[in-house]
Design a protein around this motif. Structure first.
Motif, short mmCIF file in Angstrom:
data_model
loop_
_atom_site.label_atom_id
_atom_site.label_comp_id
_atom_site.label_asym_id
_atom_site.label_seq_id
_atom_site.Cartn_x
_atom_site.Cartn_y
_atom_site.Cartn_z
N SER A 1 0.66 -1.27 -0.01
CA SER A 1 0.01 -0.03 0.09
C SER A 1 0.71 1.18 -0.16
CB SER A 1 -0.86 0.05 1.15
OG SER A 1 -0.06 0.25 2.42
N SER A 2 2.10 0.90 0.13
CA SER A 2 3.09 2.41 -0.11
C SER A 2 3.97 2.18 -0.99
CB SER A 2 3.64 2.37 1.49
OG SER A 2 4.82 1.27 1.69
N LYS A 3 4.74 3.23 -1.45
CA LYS A 3 5.72 3.12 -2.45
C LYS A 3 6.92 4.03 -2.06
CE LYS A 3 2.60 2.54 -6.53
NZ LYS A 3 2.10 3.32 -7.77
N THR A 4 7.90 3.71 -2.56
CA THR A 4 9.10 4.37 -2.20
C THR A 4 9.78 4.46 -3.35
OG1 THR A 4 9.61 3.00 -0.05
CG2 THR A 4 11.43 4.16 -0.96
N LEU A 5 10.41 6.02 -3.69
CA LEU A 5 10.71 6.42 -4.79
C LEU A 5 12.39 6.82 -4.37
CD1 LEU A 5 8.45 9.07 -6.06
CD2 LEU A 5 8.61 6.70 -6.93
N ARG A 6 13.34 6.13 -5.32
CA ARG A 6 14.81 6.39 -4.99
C ARG A 6 15.11 7.53 -5.79
NH1 ARG A 6 15.24 0.57 -7.67
NH2 ARG A 6 13.41 1.84 -8.76
N LEU A 7 16.06 8.53 -5.01
CA LEU A 7 16.31 9.61 -5.76
C LEU A 7 17.92 9.48 -5.59
CD1 LEU A 7 14.81 13.19 -5.05
CD2 LEU A 7 17.35 12.73 -5.57
N GLY A 8 18.58 9.67 -6.67
CA GLY A 8 20.17 9.63 -6.43
C GLY A 8 20.65 10.81 -7.03
N HIS A 9 21.70 11.48 -6.40
CA HIS A 9 22.41 12.78 -6.90
C HIS A 9 23.66 12.89 -6.62
CE1 HIS A 9 22.14 15.41 -3.66
NE2 HIS A 9 21.20 14.93 -3.05
N THR A 10 24.57 13.84 -7.12
CA THR A 10 25.91 14.06 -6.88
C THR A 10 26.25 15.23 -5.91
OG1 THR A 10 26.11 15.61 -8.70
CG2 THR A 10 26.38 13.21 -9.27
N LEU A 11 25.08 16.14 -5.38
CA LEU A 11 25.54 17.04 -4.56
C LEU A 11 25.80 16.64 -3.08
CD1 LEU A 11 22.92 19.37 -6.08
CD2 LEU A 11 25.40 19.47 -6.49
N ASP A 12 26.54 17.50 -2.46
CA ASP A 12 26.72 17.40 -0.97
C ASP A 12 25.30 17.83 -0.04
OD1 ASP A 12 27.30 19.25 1.64
OD2 ASP A 12 29.04 17.84 1.43
N VAL A 13 25.24 17.16 1.00
CA VAL A 13 24.11 17.26 1.80
C VAL A 13 23.98 18.69 2.19
CG1 VAL A 13 23.91 14.92 2.34
CG2 VAL A 13 25.23 16.47 3.71
N GLN A 14 24.62 19.59 2.24
CA GLN A 14 24.72 20.87 2.64
C GLN A 14 24.08 21.80 1.31
OE1 GLN A 14 24.76 21.94 5.91
NE2 GLN A 14 25.08 19.63 6.28
N GLN B 1 26.83 8.78 -4.22
CA GLN B 1 26.78 7.56 -3.68
C GLN B 1 26.43 6.32 -5.11
OE1 GLN B 1 24.46 6.64 -0.20
NE2 GLN B 1 24.87 8.74 0.41
N LEU B 2 25.55 6.68 -5.78
CA LEU B 2 25.10 5.81 -6.96
C LEU B 2 25.89 6.11 -8.54
CD1 LEU B 2 21.24 5.76 -6.24
CD2 LEU B 2 23.16 4.20 -5.56
N GLY B 3 26.94 7.16 -8.30
CA GLY B 3 27.52 7.51 -9.48
C GLY B 3 27.22 8.88 -9.75
#
Length: 328
Positions: free
Chosen positions: A27-40, A71-73
């Motif tokens: 009943s729930s979905k999880t979307l995976r979001l990957g990127h190259t930027l710093d968390v700040q 993390q994912l490239g």
């Protein structure tokens, strides 16, 4: 007999728990979001807001897991993961999308936008909406344009005050034909290098300088190597948040509406975060010993205006450029 009833009870209780767990998961979905930027980085913070808003709107039915800092490239790898469905959402610079969507070259034309208000008016208009959908034939659907400010030159040995200061200098550029053309017109030597390798390339003298916006200059720590930052603001290349078309098709109409609403909230917040981050970043690099210059923009604009001639035979691009230039 009682023992047998007890085990039957445990067996059915276990099945019930498993069933309810599976039902809850489905009943729930999880979307995976990957990127190259710093968390700040303000763009990452905007993505966090997107996830929180989507969770709130959907009442927990859609969640977003974010994988920052490459993390994912790199951006190219994340795009490929998006296309094959191994990743749901990613952020890339519009310059990277030139290789897929020729119309995105318009963002890399020097001095295309008059000011910030003009830039946002284009992003939020039918022009921007049409550009976001141009990538669907490559399984890439644009969700929004995030403000990435304006790109300016930073150097190791000396500041850029006039175009002649770039003559013979090796300048890191993104893998963008337009960026390469711009540096060539300014007399420099364009050198494509991935973002993750740039700090070392600057340290080792592989390149003499690079160009980017203040928050990226700061969060990348390139200011530790380059002590001259010239705010010529030659291009305003946005970041583009993309969702894979396969992922988009799997969403119900209600879920798409939630995503779209969450994106709008995120975009508005990102612009405020970006404005604050630019001021903080410039103050921080200045405190770290970086000299900041504000060169006259007209000489840079004049020396790069020949780039427009690249589109003389392309009616679609000429129309797009005209519509942006005339947008109020």
């Amino acid at each position: 007999m009682r023992k047998q009833h007890f085990f039957q009870f445990i067996f059915f209780l276990t099945l019930t728990i498993l069933f309810l767990g599976c039902k809850s998961e489905k009943s729930s979905k999880t979307l995976r979001l990957g990127h190259t930027l710093d968390v700040q980085h303000p763009v990452h913070k905007a993505m966090v807001i997107f996830g929180e808003e989507l969770d709130k709107l959907s009442k927990g039915k859609i969640k977003v897991n974010i994988y920052p800092s490459g993390q994912l490239g790199g951006e190219r790898e994340c795009l490929e993961l998006l296309q094959i469905g191994s990743l749901d959402i990613t952020k890339v610079s519009a310059a990277v999308l030139e290789n897929f969507i020729p119309e995105y070259k318009v963002f890399s034309i020097p001095y295309m936008f008059r000011d910030k208000a003009h830039t946002f008016s284009v992003f939020d208009s039918e022009i921007g909406e049409n550009l976001l959908l141009k990538g669907e034939r490559f399984r890439l659907r644009g969700l929004t344009f995030y403000d990435a400010g304006s790109r300016s030159f930073y150097m190791k040995e000396a500041p850029v005050k006039m175009p002649k200061d770039l003559k013979g200098k090796k300048i890191r550029v993104q893998k963008s034909n337009m960026a390469v053309a711009m540096i060539n017109d300014l007399g420099g030597s364009p050198t494509p290098i991935s973002w993750g390798e740039l700090y070392t390339a600057l340290q080792q003298g592989v390149v003499d300088g690079a160009e980017n916006n203040p928050p990226s200059f700061y969060t990348s720590k390139h200011y530790e190597v380059c002590k001259f930052y010239s705010l010529d603001e030659h291009t305003s290349v946005p970041d583009v948040l993309l969702i894979g078309t396969d992922t988009w098709k799997r969403l119900s109409n209600q879920e798409k509406e939630w995503v779209s609403k969450a994106i709008k909230v995120s975009t508005i917040a990102q612009r405020k975060l970006w404005a604050a981050s630019e001021k903080e970043s410039l103050a921080a690099v200045k405190a770290a010993g970086v000299q900041i210059f504000y060169p006259e923009k007209k000489p840079f604009e004049e020396q790069t205006k020949g780039i427009l001639s690249l589109f003389d035979e392309n009616k679609e691009m000429k129309t797009l450029i005209s519509s942006i230039k005339n947008k109020q």
